[in-house]
Design an enzyme around this catalytic site. Structure first.
Site, short mmCIF file in Angstrom:
data_model
loop_
_atom_site.label_atom_id
_atom_site.label_comp_id
_atom_site.label_asym_id
_atom_site.label_seq_id
_atom_site.Cartn_x
_atom_site.Cartn_y
_atom_site.Cartn_z
N ASP A 19 -17.66 -15.80 1.56
CA ASP A 19 -16.59 -14.15 1.74
C ASP A 19 -16.79 -13.76 3.05
OD1 ASP A 19 -14.40 -12.52 0.89
OD2 ASP A 19 -15.44 -10.89 0.45
N SER A 20 -15.90 -12.89 3.37
CA SER A 20 -16.34 -11.65 5.08
C SER A 20 -17.10 -11.35 4.70
CB SER A 20 -15.18 -11.53 5.29
OG SER A 20 -14.41 -10.41 4.37
N TYR A 51 -11.92 -10.03 7.52
CA TYR A 51 -10.87 -10.95 8.11
C TYR A 51 -9.09 -11.10 8.25
CZ TYR A 51 -14.23 -14.55 7.56
OH TYR A 51 -15.41 -15.60 7.78
N GLY A 52 -9.09 -9.23 7.79
CA GLY A 52 -7.21 -9.32 7.72
C GLY A 52 -6.49 -9.40 8.65
N CYS A 83 -12.31 -16.23 -1.16
CA CYS A 83 -11.40 -15.18 0.06
C CYS A 83 -10.51 -15.52 0.28
CB CYS A 83 -12.67 -14.84 1.29
SG CYS A 83 -11.89 -14.11 2.80
N ASN A 84 -9.13 -14.94 0.01
CA ASN A 84 -8.26 -15.20 0.50
C ASN A 84 -8.04 -15.32 1.75
OD1 ASN A 84 -6.15 -14.17 -3.07
ND2 ASN A 84 -8.32 -13.11 -2.34
N THR A 85 -7.73 -14.50 2.23
CA THR A 85 -7.55 -14.86 4.04
C THR A 85 -8.36 -15.41 4.38
OG1 THR A 85 -7.69 -12.26 3.66
CG2 THR A 85 -7.63 -12.94 5.74
N CYS A 198 -7.06 -9.77 -2.47
CA CYS A 198 -7.93 -9.83 -1.46
C CYS A 198 -9.20 -9.27 -3.08
CB CYS A 198 -8.22 -8.69 -1.03
SG CYS A 198 -9.73 -8.03 0.23
N THR A 199 -10.55 -10.30 -2.82
CA THR A 199 -11.92 -10.22 -3.36
C THR A 199 -12.12 -9.06 -4.06
OG1 THR A 199 -12.86 -11.62 -1.96
CG2 THR A 199 -11.77 -12.32 -4.20
N HIS A 200 -12.22 -8.85 -2.36
CA HIS A 200 -13.07 -6.99 -2.53
C HIS A 200 -12.48 -6.04 -2.90
CE1 HIS A 200 -14.55 -8.30 1.16
NE2 HIS A 200 -15.10 -7.01 1.79
N1 DGL Z 1 -12.45 -10.16 0.56
C1 DGL Z 1 -11.58 -11.25 1.73
C2 DGL Z 1 -10.14 -11.42 0.72
O1 DGL Z 1 -10.10 -11.96 -0.27
C3 DGL Z 1 -10.97 -10.24 3.05
C4 DGL Z 1 -11.23 -9.05 3.39
C5 DGL Z 1 -11.43 -9.31 4.91
O2 DGL Z 1 -10.24 -7.92 5.16
O3 DGL Z 1 -12.14 -9.38 5.82
O4 DGL Z 1 -8.73 -11.98 1.02
#
Ligand code: DGL
Length: 272
Positions: A19-20, A51-52, A83-85, A198-200
């Site tokens: 992930d990021s 990453y967003g 990480c979805n992004t 988003c996994t966060h």
């Molecule tokens: N955890 C990341 C996701 O699932 C995104 C966080 C980021 O912006 O880097 O999209």
């Protein structure tokens, strides 16, 4: 002379979770339960976080390049891109460039949301990158065409989750502002499912529940991702090697005290 190994060939290859930042930890904790016999390497590209807001092609190239190094260094049995992004932009490229590696991806849980909603009003809360992706739009067209799907891109929630998990104050009002657009009323119908895209965000789900104007189902895909990863690995008849320890790799280099403590609290030794 090397010690003779009691493990079957390849069984000591780790599962790499990527992930990021801290978001992939929400997937790691589920994966460990289902894949107890493997060692895990958790990679946080904190040098690239968040990453967003990255341009798509730049982020894709960056992730493909980074995985080249990670695959060489850790030779994982399987990679979970938690990480979805990252996955919505680079998943296809990763599979093309590294065809011998098994990648498990993370995409917004739009299909299960469409199957479960009663009101037909579903919201997807994600980073600005994920809500703009063609991938996300195709998921809606393919699986949720009968629903009204509201895409809510938040530029700040991932950072808020990073702060919250380290025990730093995050004002309720700031979080309320970020989630407000998820709640839609259309006549008597109201949003009943919010996809955590988003996994966060699962780290904030208790706060979301407390601040929501009405109760909704906050859909966290972590367990489904872990189940998918489990299904792709051979079932083990061996226990984890007693010397094996899970580790965290941070691309930004030397982590601060709070980050090190956080990784340690997840049972991860921070690699130097
Ligand atoms: N955890 C990341 C996701 O699932 C995104 C966080 C980021 O912006 O880097 O999209």
């Amino acid at each position: 002379m090397p010690e003779p190994s009691l493990l079957p060939a390849g069984a000591d290859q780790p599962v790499l979770v990527f992930d990021s930042g801290i978001g992939g930890l929400t997937v790691l904790r589920e994966a460990r339960v289902l894949i107890p016999e493997r060692r895990f390497v958790y990679v946080a590209d904190d040098a690239g976080f968040p990453y967003g807001g990255w341009a798509e092609d730049v982020l894709r190239d960056h992730i493909v390049m980074l995985f080249g190094k990670l695959l060489r260094a850790y030779q994982p049995a399987l990679c979970v891109v938690a990480c979805n992004t990252a996955f919505t932009v680079a998943g296809a490229a990763l599979r093309t460039v590294y065809p011998d590696t098994v990648f498990v991806g993370t995409v917004p849980a739009i299909k299960p949301a469409a199957e479960r909603t009663r009101s037909g009003l579903v919201s997807v809360l994600a980073t600005p990158g994920t809500v703009q992706r063609d991938y996300t739009r195709r998921l809606i067209q393919s699986f949720a065409s009968r629903c009204q799907v509201r895409l809510v891109g938040s530029a700040r929630l991932a950072q808020m989750a990073e702060a919250y998990i380290r025990g730093l104050p995050v004002p309720d009002e700031d979080i309320r502002t970020e989630i407000a657009a998820c709640f839609v009323e259309d006549g008597a119908a109201r949003t009943d499912i919010v996809v955590l895209g988003c996994t966060h965000y699962p780290f904030l789900s208790n706060v979301f529940r407390r601040l929501a104007p009405w109760p909704v189902d906050w859909l966290d895909p972590a367990e489904a991702i872990a189940r998918h990863a489990r299904s792709l690995l051979p079932l083990a008849d061996h226990a984890l090697h007693p010397d094996a320890a899970d580790s965290a790799v941070l691309t930004g280099g030397e982590p601060d005290f709070a980050t090190r403590r956080l990784m340690n609290s997840f049972g991860l030794a921070v690699a130097d």
